[in-house]
Write an enzyme that holds these catalytic residues in place. Structure first.
Site, PDB file in Angstrom:
ATOM      1  N   ASP A  67       0.811  -1.216   0.000  1.00  0.00           N
ATOM      2  CA  ASP A  67       0.000   0.000   0.000  1.00  0.00           C
ATOM      3  C   ASP A  67       0.843   1.265   0.000  1.00  0.00           C
ATOM      4  O   ASP A  67       2.071   1.200   0.166  1.00  0.00           O
ATOM      5  CB  ASP A  67      -0.952  -0.008   1.212  1.00  0.00           C
ATOM      6  CG  ASP A  67      -0.312  -0.575   2.473  1.00  0.00           C
ATOM      7  OD1 ASP A  67       0.919  -0.551   2.571  1.00  0.00           O
ATOM      8  OD2 ASP A  67      -1.040  -1.050   3.352  1.00  0.00           O
ATOM      9  N   HIS A 137      -7.281  -5.005   9.985  1.00  0.00           N
ATOM     10  CA  HIS A 137      -6.958  -4.739   8.577  1.00  0.00           C
ATOM     11  C   HIS A 137      -5.659  -5.438   8.172  1.00  0.00           C
ATOM     12  O   HIS A 137      -4.773  -5.647   8.997  1.00  0.00           O
ATOM     13  CB  HIS A 137      -6.926  -3.233   8.250  1.00  0.00           C
ATOM     14  CG  HIS A 137      -5.778  -2.458   8.795  1.00  0.00           C
ATOM     15  ND1 HIS A 137      -5.918  -1.218   9.361  1.00  0.00           N
ATOM     16  CD2 HIS A 137      -4.444  -2.711   8.824  1.00  0.00           C
ATOM     17  CE1 HIS A 137      -4.744  -0.747   9.719  1.00  0.00           C
ATOM     18  NE2 HIS A 137      -3.814  -1.647   9.404  1.00  0.00           N
TER      19      HIS A 137
END
Ligand code: F6R
Length: 240
Positions: A67, A137
């Site tokens: 990410d 997450h």
């Protein structure tokens, strides 16, 4: 799911880095999926030591990061591009063209997602390294993210922004959005290595291992992956 319980962060970094080192010895042209954050820093330090001792090389290694924050230039010290160079890439012989971190600059973020997703679909990650957020997450797939998502722009939850505030001067500086690999991209990896250390991860680790598989707790999907190793220290394992 293979669970390895160790004493502390130091042992966690040692055990987890050895898994990556063993792969690189066996497969010098391996493709690695990499993570940022506090969890993998010790692992990267051990990888650099192993490289310095000439046990491994990154000459043929390709990497894909999970990410990247939106709205931070790559030169910003807290951009994940910058983080990866500071903690690993600058210290080993990886070729810059083999380094992949999603680009989250510019106005067309969807085009950046599509580009990164195309790259991911053209390759197979041999080993995907993951940390875990206190809210479950993985990558920046926040609770409620559909399991079928591929690379996308995510609005970070306030919990995640609060957790990551320690890297910035104030909460206002923490980006509100990021580009992340989706759960579908992560699940395509041949093998997954998840590391979690410290009390703040206790609940997440418990849910990861014992919880229901639900989009409300994204990491729970890993229960359905055929090759997952979880390395946790005593504190993180506190509720097991
Ligand atoms: C990092 C990432 C995140 C972190 C997670 C845990 O690239 O994708 O999922 O792994 O937020 O962060 P730390 O290790 O800082 O507790």
């Amino acid at each position: 799911m293979k669970i390895i319980r160790v004493k502390d962060y130091q042992e966690l970094s040692q055990v987890a880095s050895q898994i990556m080192i063993d792969l690189l010895k066996k497969k010098p042209d391996a493709t690695l999926g990499l993570a940022t954050g506090s969890s993998p820093i010790g692992l990267y330090q051990n990888i650099i030591k192993s490289y310095d001792n000439k046990e491994i090389s990154f000459k043929q290694v390709k990497t894909y990061n999970l990410d990247e924050y939106c709205d931070l230039p790559r030169t910003h010290p807290e951009s994940y591009y910058n983080f990866m160079h500071r903690h690993l890439f600058h210290h080993v012989d990886i070729k810059e063209e083999n380094v992949h971190v999603p680009s989250a600059e510019g106005s067309d973020l969807q085009a950046q997602c599509d580009h990164y997703n195309r790259l991911l679909n053209q390759t197979t990650i041999d080993l995907q390294l993951l940390g875990i957020g206190g809210n479950g997450h993985i990558g920046f797939n926040e609770p409620g993210t559909p399991f079928h998502n591929e690379t996308f722009v995510v609005r970070l939850t306030e919990k995640t922004r609060e957790d990551n505030k320690r890297f910035f001067n104030s909460i206002d500086e923490v980006p509100t959005h990021a580009i992340t690999m989706g759960i579908k991209n992560i699940m395509k990896a041949r093998a997954i290595l998840l590391i979690a250390s410290g009390k703040s991860k206790q609940k997440a680790v418990y849910e990861l291992i014992n919880g229901l598989v639900t989009e409300d707790f994204p990491a729970s999907i890993l229960q359905r992956h055929p090759d997952v190793t979880v390395v946790i220290d005593e504190e993180a394992a506190g509720l097991l």
